[in-house]
Write a protein that holds these residues in place. Structure first.
Motif, PDB file in Angstrom:
ATOM      1  N   GLY A   1       0.786  -1.230   0.000  1.00  0.00           N
ATOM      2  CA  GLY A   1       0.000   0.000   0.000  1.00  0.00           C
ATOM      3  C   GLY A   1       0.814   1.274   0.000  1.00  0.00           C
ATOM      4  O   GLY A   1       0.282   2.346   0.305  1.00  0.00           O
ATOM      5  N   VAL A   2       2.105   1.168  -0.336  1.00  0.00           N
ATOM      6  CA  VAL A   2       2.979   2.343  -0.358  1.00  0.00           C
ATOM      7  C   VAL A   2       3.035   2.907  -1.778  1.00  0.00           C
ATOM      8  O   VAL A   2       3.349   2.196  -2.732  1.00  0.00           O
TER       9      VAL A   2
ATOM     10  N   SER B   1       2.502  12.278  -1.044  1.00  0.00           N
ATOM     11  CA  SER B   1       1.884  10.997  -0.706  1.00  0.00           C
ATOM     12  C   SER B   1       2.812   9.816  -0.981  1.00  0.00           C
ATOM     13  O   SER B   1       2.523   8.686  -0.607  1.00  0.00           O
ATOM     14  N   TRP B   2       3.939  10.068  -1.642  1.00  0.00           N
ATOM     15  CA  TRP B   2       4.887   8.989  -1.921  1.00  0.00           C
ATOM     16  C   TRP B   2       5.585   8.536  -0.642  1.00  0.00           C
ATOM     17  O   TRP B   2       5.942   9.345   0.209  1.00  0.00           O
ATOM     18  N   GLY B   3       5.811   7.229  -0.549  1.00  0.00           N
ATOM     19  CA  GLY B   3       6.585   6.700   0.564  1.00  0.00           C
ATOM     20  C   GLY B   3       8.021   6.435   0.195  1.00  0.00           C
ATOM     21  O   GLY B   3       8.861   6.162   1.056  1.00  0.00           O
TER      22      GLY B   3
ATOM     23  N   PRO C   1      11.085  16.595   3.224  1.00  0.00           N
ATOM     24  CA  PRO C   1       9.733  16.865   2.707  1.00  0.00           C
ATOM     25  C   PRO C   1       9.040  17.991   3.477  1.00  0.00           C
ATOM     26  O   PRO C   1       9.398  18.296   4.615  1.00  0.00           O
ATOM     27  N   SER C   2       8.055  18.590   2.826  1.00  0.00           N
ATOM     28  CA  SER C   2       7.303  19.660   3.475  1.00  0.00           C
ATOM     29  C   SER C   2       6.396  19.127   4.571  1.00  0.00           C
ATOM     30  O   SER C   2       5.988  19.863   5.467  1.00  0.00           O
ATOM     31  N   SER C   3       6.082  17.818   4.485  1.00  0.00           N
ATOM     32  CA  SER C   3       5.266  17.204   5.536  1.00  0.00           C
ATOM     33  C   SER C   3       5.681  15.751   5.708  1.00  0.00           C
ATOM     34  O   SER C   3       6.112  15.091   4.756  1.00  0.00           O
ATOM     35  N   GLY C   4       5.584  15.264   6.920  1.00  0.00           N
ATOM     36  CA  GLY C   4       5.908  13.873   7.188  1.00  0.00           C
ATOM     37  C   GLY C   4       7.400  13.624   7.333  1.00  0.00           C
ATOM     38  O   GLY C   4       8.221  14.550   7.323  1.00  0.00           O
TER      39      GLY C   4
END
Length: 228
Positions: free
Chosen positions: A70-71, A89-91, A119-122
């Protein structure tokens, strides 16, 4: 009379299990550990080796394994003409044939690399890249080349004669094809010996056998070549 067939089920998915490691056990172990870990290290990995060493197979295998979990992943190669911006949304980010990237591709690769690590988030994402030579020898922009060589670097070694035979036989078995020794001898003696070319030839042979409703034999292989 030939039988028309659909392109369904002929190719075999590139997976980590279908990769014949040979001298590349450490590389395979590294990739298995990474894709199987819920807490993935963001340290990038770079694989290099000549044609037929298995770079693209491993990259596709990692994409397959991550997608199964699911990545979502970003994919970039020298043929990608519509690569866009980094997607939060990429892992993971996967880059193939980085040595063949043009100036536009290098800009995209650098942008993705920077955004993956910061990244800007996460949390930071993993970058797995492949090329034909070690990072220091890549004819790329300095900032991209230095980042490709910053983390884990592995050289991929091409398979030996016996390993090529084993790969051909295993791939044929997965397709339900029996390859006699004389067929394998003919293939290895007269065709490009990198695994990509061998798998492409096996796919063509599989299709030709199905179309003609015949088993794979040396006469069938010769008939296919004559028809082409």
């Amino acid at each position: 009379m030939k039988q028309l067939i659909l392109d369904i089920g002929l190719g075999v998915e590139s997976t980590l299990n279908s990769f014949a490691p040979g001298e590349n056990e450490a590389v395979l172990a590294h990739l298995r550990l990474w894709v199987g870990s819920p807490t993935r290290s963001p340290v990038p990995t770079y694989l290099w080796g000549g044609s037929g060493s298995g770079k693209t197979h491993l990259l596709k295998a990692v994409r397959h394994a991550l997608t199964d979990r699911g990545v979502r992943v970003g994919w970039l190669d020298a043929t990608a003409s519509d690569a866009g911006e980094f997607d939060d949304s990429w892992g993971a980010v996967l880059m193939d044939d980085v040595d063949r990237l043009d100036s536009t591709g290098q800009q995209v690769a650098f942008n993705w690399f920077v955004n993956a690590l910061s990244p800007s988030s996460g949390e930071a994402r993993w970058v797995l890249a492949c090329g034909a030579m070690p990072p220091a020898d890549l004819a790329l922009r300095d900032d991209l080349r230095s980042r490709l060589g910053w983390g884990h670097v592995f050289q991929l070694h091409p398979p030996s004669e016996s390993e090529r035979r084993a790969v051909l036989r295993k791939a044929a078995d997965a397709r339900g094809i029996f390859l006699a020794d004389e067929v394998i001898d003919y293939i290895l003696g007269r065709f490009p010996r990198d695994l990509g070319s061998l798998m492409a030839l096996l796919d063509r042979l599989d299709r030709f056998a199905l179309q003609n409703k015949r088993n794979v034999t040396l006469p069938l292989l010769r008939a296919m070549l004559e028809s082409e």
